[in-house]
Design a protein around this motif. Structure first.
Motif, PDB file in Angstrom:
ATOM      1  N   TYR A 591     -45.062 -25.725  13.055  1.00  0.00           N
ATOM      2  CA  TYR A 591     -45.505 -26.426  14.267  1.00  0.00           C
ATOM      3  C   TYR A 591     -46.829 -26.934  13.918  1.00  0.00           C
ATOM      4  O   TYR A 591     -47.314 -27.850  14.581  1.00  0.00           O
ATOM      5  CB  TYR A 591     -45.212 -25.568  15.427  1.00  0.00           C
ATOM      6  N   THR A 592     -47.522 -25.866  13.485  1.00  0.00           N
ATOM      7  CA  THR A 592     -49.189 -26.236  13.214  1.00  0.00           C
ATOM      8  C   THR A 592     -49.179 -27.199  12.468  1.00  0.00           C
ATOM      9  O   THR A 592     -50.144 -28.249  12.667  1.00  0.00           O
ATOM     10  CB  THR A 592     -49.765 -24.998  12.847  1.00  0.00           C
ATOM     11  N   GLU A 593     -48.562 -27.515  11.295  1.00  0.00           N
ATOM     12  CA  GLU A 593     -48.583 -28.426  10.364  1.00  0.00           C
ATOM     13  C   GLU A 593     -48.214 -29.991  10.965  1.00  0.00           C
ATOM     14  O   GLU A 593     -48.808 -30.822  10.694  1.00  0.00           O
ATOM     15  CB  GLU A 593     -47.801 -27.989   9.061  1.00  0.00           C
ATOM     16  N   ARG A 594     -47.324 -29.910  11.727  1.00  0.00           N
ATOM     17  CA  ARG A 594     -46.753 -31.087  12.417  1.00  0.00           C
ATOM     18  C   ARG A 594     -46.401 -30.860  13.679  1.00  0.00           C
ATOM     19  O   ARG A 594     -45.277 -30.515  14.092  1.00  0.00           O
ATOM     20  CB  ARG A 594     -45.357 -31.610  11.467  1.00  0.00           C
ATOM     21  N   PRO A 595     -47.240 -31.059  14.705  1.00  0.00           N
ATOM     22  CA  PRO A 595     -46.972 -30.934  15.988  1.00  0.00           C
ATOM     23  C   PRO A 595     -46.153 -31.820  16.386  1.00  0.00           C
ATOM     24  O   PRO A 595     -45.878 -33.012  16.191  1.00  0.00           O
ATOM     25  CB  PRO A 595     -48.479 -30.959  16.767  1.00  0.00           C
ATOM     26  N   GLY A 596     -45.261 -31.349  17.227  1.00  0.00           N
ATOM     27  CA  GLY A 596     -44.098 -32.401  18.080  1.00  0.00           C
ATOM     28  C   GLY A 596     -43.184 -31.325  18.717  1.00  0.00           C
ATOM     29  O   GLY A 596     -43.376 -30.208  19.026  1.00  0.00           O
ATOM     30  N   ASN A 597     -42.060 -32.066  19.103  1.00  0.00           N
ATOM     31  CA  ASN A 597     -41.022 -31.355  19.849  1.00  0.00           C
ATOM     32  C   ASN A 597     -40.023 -30.785  18.684  1.00  0.00           C
ATOM     33  O   ASN A 597     -39.482 -31.614  17.829  1.00  0.00           O
ATOM     34  CB  ASN A 597     -40.114 -32.429  20.794  1.00  0.00           C
ATOM     35  N   TYR A 598     -39.534 -29.581  19.109  1.00  0.00           N
ATOM     36  CA  TYR A 598     -38.747 -28.875  18.095  1.00  0.00           C
ATOM     37  C   TYR A 598     -37.734 -28.152  18.901  1.00  0.00           C
ATOM     38  O   TYR A 598     -37.655 -27.585  20.265  1.00  0.00           O
ATOM     39  CB  TYR A 598     -39.451 -27.714  17.159  1.00  0.00           C
ATOM     40  N   LEU A 599     -36.693 -27.953  18.178  1.00  0.00           N
ATOM     41  CA  LEU A 599     -35.465 -26.676  18.660  1.00  0.00           C
ATOM     42  C   LEU A 599     -35.220 -25.822  17.938  1.00  0.00           C
ATOM     43  O   LEU A 599     -35.357 -25.870  16.614  1.00  0.00           O
ATOM     44  CB  LEU A 599     -33.979 -27.706  18.893  1.00  0.00           C
ATOM     45  N   ALA A 600     -35.314 -24.665  18.423  1.00  0.00           N
ATOM     46  CA  ALA A 600     -35.168 -23.285  17.645  1.00  0.00           C
ATOM     47  C   ALA A 600     -33.607 -22.758  18.028  1.00  0.00           C
ATOM     48  O   ALA A 600     -33.682 -22.173  19.339  1.00  0.00           O
ATOM     49  CB  ALA A 600     -36.397 -22.230  17.634  1.00  0.00           C
ATOM     50  N   PHE A 601     -32.814 -22.678  17.196  1.00  0.00           N
ATOM     51  CA  PHE A 601     -31.570 -21.906  17.543  1.00  0.00           C
ATOM     52  C   PHE A 601     -31.360 -20.805  16.892  1.00  0.00           C
ATOM     53  O   PHE A 601     -31.806 -20.334  15.578  1.00  0.00           O
ATOM     54  CB  PHE A 601     -30.333 -22.937  16.857  1.00  0.00           C
ATOM     55  N   PHE A 602     -30.780 -19.697  17.748  1.00  0.00           N
ATOM     56  CA  PHE A 602     -30.440 -18.201  17.453  1.00  0.00           C
ATOM     57  C   PHE A 602     -29.000 -17.860  17.760  1.00  0.00           C
ATOM     58  O   PHE A 602     -28.350 -18.744  18.545  1.00  0.00           O
ATOM     59  CB  PHE A 602     -31.517 -17.566  18.462  1.00  0.00           C
ATOM     60  N   SER A 603     -28.565 -16.823  17.235  1.00  0.00           N
ATOM     61  CA  SER A 603     -27.027 -16.664  17.387  1.00  0.00           C
ATOM     62  C   SER A 603     -26.762 -16.024  18.719  1.00  0.00           C
ATOM     63  O   SER A 603     -25.380 -15.875  18.985  1.00  0.00           O
ATOM     64  CB  SER A 603     -26.747 -15.601  16.165  1.00  0.00           C
ATOM     65  N   SER A 604     -27.610 -15.549  19.466  1.00  0.00           N
ATOM     66  CA  SER A 604     -27.497 -14.998  20.795  1.00  0.00           C
ATOM     67  C   SER A 604     -28.480 -15.081  21.706  1.00  0.00           C
ATOM     68  O   SER A 604     -29.757 -15.038  21.252  1.00  0.00           O
ATOM     69  CB  SER A 604     -27.183 -13.327  20.650  1.00  0.00           C
ATOM     70  N   PHE A 605     -28.521 -14.664  22.985  1.00  0.00           N
ATOM     71  CA  PHE A 605     -29.724 -14.776  23.907  1.00  0.00           C
ATOM     72  C   PHE A 605     -30.495 -13.432  23.746  1.00  0.00           C
ATOM     73  O   PHE A 605     -31.696 -13.704  23.734  1.00  0.00           O
ATOM     74  CB  PHE A 605     -29.106 -14.794  25.307  1.00  0.00           C
ATOM     75  N   ASP A 606     -30.037 -12.379  23.086  1.00  0.00           N
ATOM     76  CA  ASP A 606     -30.887 -11.337  22.934  1.00  0.00           C
ATOM     77  C   ASP A 606     -31.814 -11.727  21.763  1.00  0.00           C
ATOM     78  O   ASP A 606     -32.923 -11.397  21.851  1.00  0.00           O
ATOM     79  CB  ASP A 606     -29.997  -9.972  22.549  1.00  0.00           C
ATOM     80  N   TYR A 607     -31.265 -12.097  20.789  1.00  0.00           N
ATOM     81  CA  TYR A 607     -32.024 -12.520  19.668  1.00  0.00           C
ATOM     82  C   TYR A 607     -33.134 -13.488  20.087  1.00  0.00           C
ATOM     83  O   TYR A 607     -34.181 -13.489  19.346  1.00  0.00           O
ATOM     84  CB  TYR A 607     -31.187 -12.925  18.424  1.00  0.00           C
ATOM     85  N   LEU A 608     -32.623 -14.655  20.645  1.00  0.00           N
ATOM     86  CA  LEU A 608     -33.536 -15.666  21.149  1.00  0.00           C
ATOM     87  C   LEU A 608     -34.650 -15.029  21.823  1.00  0.00           C
ATOM     88  O   LEU A 608     -35.793 -15.414  21.616  1.00  0.00           O
ATOM     89  CB  LEU A 608     -32.865 -16.591  22.090  1.00  0.00           C
ATOM     90  N   GLN A 609     -34.499 -14.183  22.678  1.00  0.00           N
ATOM     91  CA  GLN A 609     -35.410 -13.589  23.632  1.00  0.00           C
ATOM     92  C   GLN A 609     -36.546 -12.515  22.599  1.00  0.00           C
ATOM     93  O   GLN A 609     -37.619 -12.754  22.959  1.00  0.00           O
ATOM     94  CB  GLN A 609     -35.028 -12.532  24.725  1.00  0.00           C
ATOM     95  N   GLN A 610     -35.874 -12.041  21.782  1.00  0.00           N
ATOM     96  CA  GLN A 610     -36.919 -11.445  20.734  1.00  0.00           C
ATOM     97  C   GLN A 610     -37.826 -12.215  20.101  1.00  0.00           C
ATOM     98  O   GLN A 610     -38.907 -11.763  19.771  1.00  0.00           O
ATOM     99  CB  GLN A 610     -36.028 -10.522  19.685  1.00  0.00           C
ATOM    100  N   ALA A 611     -37.159 -13.331  19.571  1.00  0.00           N
ATOM    101  CA  ALA A 611     -38.182 -14.213  18.727  1.00  0.00           C
ATOM    102  C   ALA A 611     -39.077 -14.870  19.935  1.00  0.00           C
ATOM    103  O   ALA A 611     -40.302 -15.026  19.228  1.00  0.00           O
ATOM    104  CB  ALA A 611     -37.218 -15.196  18.257  1.00  0.00           C
ATOM    105  N   LEU A 612     -38.736 -15.164  20.836  1.00  0.00           N
ATOM    106  CA  LEU A 612     -39.570 -15.808  21.736  1.00  0.00           C
ATOM    107  C   LEU A 612     -40.702 -14.988  22.301  1.00  0.00           C
ATOM    108  O   LEU A 612     -41.956 -15.379  22.233  1.00  0.00           O
ATOM    109  CB  LEU A 612     -38.951 -16.175  23.208  1.00  0.00           C
ATOM    110  N   ASP A 613     -40.447 -13.616  22.422  1.00  0.00           N
ATOM    111  CA  ASP A 613     -41.292 -12.654  22.909  1.00  0.00           C
ATOM    112  C   ASP A 613     -42.409 -12.567  21.674  1.00  0.00           C
ATOM    113  O   ASP A 613     -43.748 -12.568  21.827  1.00  0.00           O
ATOM    114  CB  ASP A 613     -40.578 -11.340  23.102  1.00  0.00           C
TER     115      ASP A 613
END
Length: 759
Positions: A591-613
């Motif tokens: 993201y720092t190298e090329r700022p813009g809009n991205y999607l990040a996909f995870f296998s579950s809401f729990d894993y998503l939240q861990q990565a987001l935190d």
């Protein structure tokens, strides 16, 4: 031009009047109805004629059908109807329709035998008690002829206009032009493949990359083939709301309904079309049900003239005539050329579009959008589970007359709990004594609901009854394609004793249960960007052996998508905590190298939240937004709305969810994606049983259960990045397994996958 019509269709069109009345009445299945007819006719004497073919003409109209029975000695023609419960509770509008059918058959028989009159009888046969309720009328031939002539006169005007509409439709389709100046790369090949399949009456699996315009290509190819093939209906079936809208947009682009006289109907779920969700569907409760059939003819004509019947247009027409939008749509299914709706309309147990196709012998073309989704959706349609918690609450508060059957079911459920003490146990079959008790309970519950039609239309009792009836229907088809298991319930137990288990029937291979659907269609095209391997898809869905296949190359160049694998990261469940910092470093660095809009996909809401935190802790200023559980339509719209041209930030989403497919973010609206999972289903007792069953069946149970479904989700999510020949973007596959040869062979061939070094 001569017109032929079945007696049932003629009466359905002309002879209904009064209120829409959908108060619950327990009805026999089709198999039970046939058996009931046979039981009644078996009781008749030697001179009794069964399934008597009859026809009559009125001008250019031929009316034809089969009368249920004719007693030659008594000169009595019988119309037999099977039912459950008290025959006195059969709604008046239904009885009027039954009498109309009897009167039409009565005239046809009087004309054929030169009879001055005849006795007509409605025979209502209760399939549970085997009792007959007999209603009779003595009718003279002149009265019957007048009734017949009136129905035919009213139908003829409509039929002539339908003939004219069909001629205009076919003439326009014969000269249909592609609505763009040029085809995209691969788009012409797809349209031609669909055209050939429909022309030859074959089914087709079409794998075509994201971005070539599969929707409009499939519709164009099918519609061009329609006139020569005598196609009656095109069913465009989707997994999600976004797919419906894409199909509607494509149909308008093709010219419907102005330049192209094509009647198009969008079907939505009843709860989304209902204007009075707090009211039951009958004239005593809902103003849009009161006098429905009296106002339907004018509304039907207005809808037919309009031609374009998406949800909004249909609602406007229905409310202008004071009737229910959903049931106006149900009527217009018979008179539209293209219908757009969810998979369940054709593939579900008791699906209405399939039933109408069989009833009217329509020649149908199916277009199945994002067909990789159909495997899991069909499994769900042919699976069922009953949780004891709701049943126990209902039993505790049940009326006295329901106590006995519900107590008997409780005892059988308790016996299952004693006999099977494990947390999860697989059974050889659906437990017979428990199933018999469930059938008895359902019979009592449906009788209760029929006797109390004014109770809340969506009460817990009604919902559980419908769930139980669905379970019984699924149980009727139980075979080696499914399994039955018991899972220990964690819900609080009412009363003493061992917690009762949830009883589940889980479909593993939907193919055998879809065979009749493929047979009913003249042709079916199933298309998606992710149908690899096609043998897996064809086997799971039970497609005919002669199903054609096309696999179109991508119009995109490898240089458009920078694909990198991070082999130092493992997203396996037991490695996630340890690899979280490394995963976040990759996301932040890109993201720092090329700022813009991205999607990040995870296998579950729990894993998503861990990565987001972790990301927000390490990089607090980085703009992020996240998918959440149970997102409604406004929240989903807001999530997508953050992806604007020139925007910057990362949207966190669950792989296989609402944002993993069916969304279009071209250009700078999305410049990259991170996929932190292989998307494989969780390893658990149920999936392991599926793996073992599929291993015995095909020899590659692991791939069928885990690898193939997971990689389909990955490729779909990755397809959000490159949507046109002008797009550029990046894709990071954040798991070491993406470097394996068996995984790489399932990725798109146009990707040039590079193994990256740690940042």
């Amino acid at each position: 031009m001569p017109i032929a019509v079945a007696v049932r269709t003629l009466c359905h069109f002309t002879a209904r009047s009064g209120d829409l009345d959908l108060r619950f009445t327990p009805s026999p299945s089709g198999v039970e109805g046939i058996a009931g007819h046979q039981s009644v006719t078996a009781r008749r004497g030697a001179g009794y004629q069964r399934e008597l073919p009859l026809s009559a003409r009125f001008g250019g109209l031929t009316v034809q059908g089969r009368a249920d029975g004719f007693d030659t000695a008594a000169l009595r023609l019988e119309e037999i109807k099977t039912h459950r419960g008290d025959a006195g509770r059969i709604p008046a509008n239904q009885q009027a329709l039954h009498w109309a059918q009897a009167q039409v058959y009565g005239w046809m028989l009087c004309e054929q035998l030169s009879l001055p009159g005849i006795e007509l009888a409605l025979v209502y046969f209760n399939i549970d008690s085997a009792e007959e309720t007999l209603l009779t009328r003595r009718c003279d031939a002149a009265t019957l002829q007048a009734f017949f002539s009136d129905l035919c006169t009213r139908y003829m005007a409509w039929a002539r206009s339908e003939q004219a509409q069909r001629r205009a439709r076919d003439a326009a389709l014969s000269g249909l032009s592609f609505p763009f100046a040029a085809f995209r790369t691969g788009q012409r090949d797809m349209a031609a493949g669909v055209y050939r399949a429909h022309t030859r009456g074959r089914h087709l699996l079409a794998q075509a990359p994201t971005g070539i315009g599969k929707t409009i290509a499939s519709l164009f190819g099918t519609l061009r083939a329609t006139p020569a093939q005598g196609t009656d209906k095109v069913f465009y079936l989707t997994a999600k709301t976004t797919g419906r809208q894409l199909a509607l947009d494509a149909l308008q682009r093709l010219g419907a309904p102005v330049a192209l006289p094509l009647r198009v109907l969008e079907r939505v779920a009843r709860d989304k079309a209902c204007e009075h969700t707090d009211k039951a569907c009958h004239g005593d409760a809902c103003p849009l049900a009161r006098g429905f059939y009296d106002r339907l003819p004018a509304a039907r004509e207005a809808a037919a003239r309009a031609g374009w019947l998406d949800q909004a247009a249909l609602r406007d027409i229905a409310l202008a005539h004071g009737i229910c939008p959903y049931y106006l749509g149900q009527e217009m299914q018979r008179w539209c050329d293209v219908m757009v709706g969810d998979y369940n309309h054709f593939f579900d147990i008791g699906a209405h579009w399939h039933a109408l196709t069989q009833e009217h012998a329509w020649r149908v073309a199916l277009l199945v959008d994002e067909a990789h989704n159909l495997i899991d959706r069909a499994r769900q349609m042919h699976s069922a589970a009953l949780d004891p918690a709701t049943f126990q609450r209902l039993r505790h508060d049940a009326p006295p007359h329901l106590k006995k059957p519900m107590d008997a079911l409780q005892r059988r459920w308790s016996a299952l709990a004693r006999e099977h003490a494990g947390e999860h146990e697989l059974l050889d079959d659906v437990p017979g004594e428990w199933l018999a008790a469930l059938q008895t309970t359902c019979a009592a519950l449906t009788e209760h609901m029929a006797l109390h039609p004014t109770e809340a239309p969506d009460s817990p009792l009604q919902r559980w009854t419908f769930d139980a009836l669905h379970f019984l229907r699924v149980a009727e088809t139980f075979a080696e394609h499914s399994l039955c298991d018991l899972t220990r319930s964690t819900a609080p137990q009412i009363g003493r004793g061992r917690p009762l288990p949830t009883v589940s029937i889980r479909n593993l291979v939907p193919g055998p249960l879809l065979a009749d659907r493929w047979k009913a269609a003249h042709s079916a095209t199933l298309f998606s960007a992710t149908l690899t391997p096609m043998d897996h898809v064809a086997d799971m869905l039970g497609l005919p052996e002669n199903t054609a296949r096309i696999d179109l190359p991508s119009p995109f160049a490898a240089e458009q998508l920078d694909v990198r694998v991070a082999p130092w990261i493992s997203t396996r469940y037991h490695d996630r905590s340890a690899s979280l910092d490394a995963l976040v470093r990759v996301i932040a660095a890109r993201y720092t190298e090329r700022p813009g809009n991205y999607l990040a996909f995870f296998s579950s809401f729990d894993y998503l939240q861990q990565a987001l935190d972790r990301l927000t802790t390490r990089h607090p200023g980085m703009p992020v937004w996240s998918q959440s559980r149970g997102m409604g339509e406004p929240e989903r719209t807001a999530f997508i709305g953050r992806f604007v041209e020139g925007g910057q930030g990362i949207g966190f989403a669950v792989l296989g969810g609402a944002f993993g497919e069916g969304i279009d973010l071209p250009g700078e609206r999305l410049v990259g994606a991170f996929i932190a999972t292989l998307g494989m289903p969780q390893v658990n007792a149920v999936n392991e049983q599926m793996r073992a069953r599929l291993q015995a069946r095909s020899g590659h149970g692991y791939d069928d259960t885990y690898l193939f479904p997971g990689l389909m989700k990955v490729v779909q999510a990755a397809g959000r990045v490159i949507r046109s020949e002008q797009d550029r973007g990046s894709l990071w596959l954040l798991d070491d397994r993406f470097a394996r040869a068996d995984v790489r062979r399932l990725l798109p061939t146009w990707w040039r996958v590079k193994v990256a070094a740690p940042p």
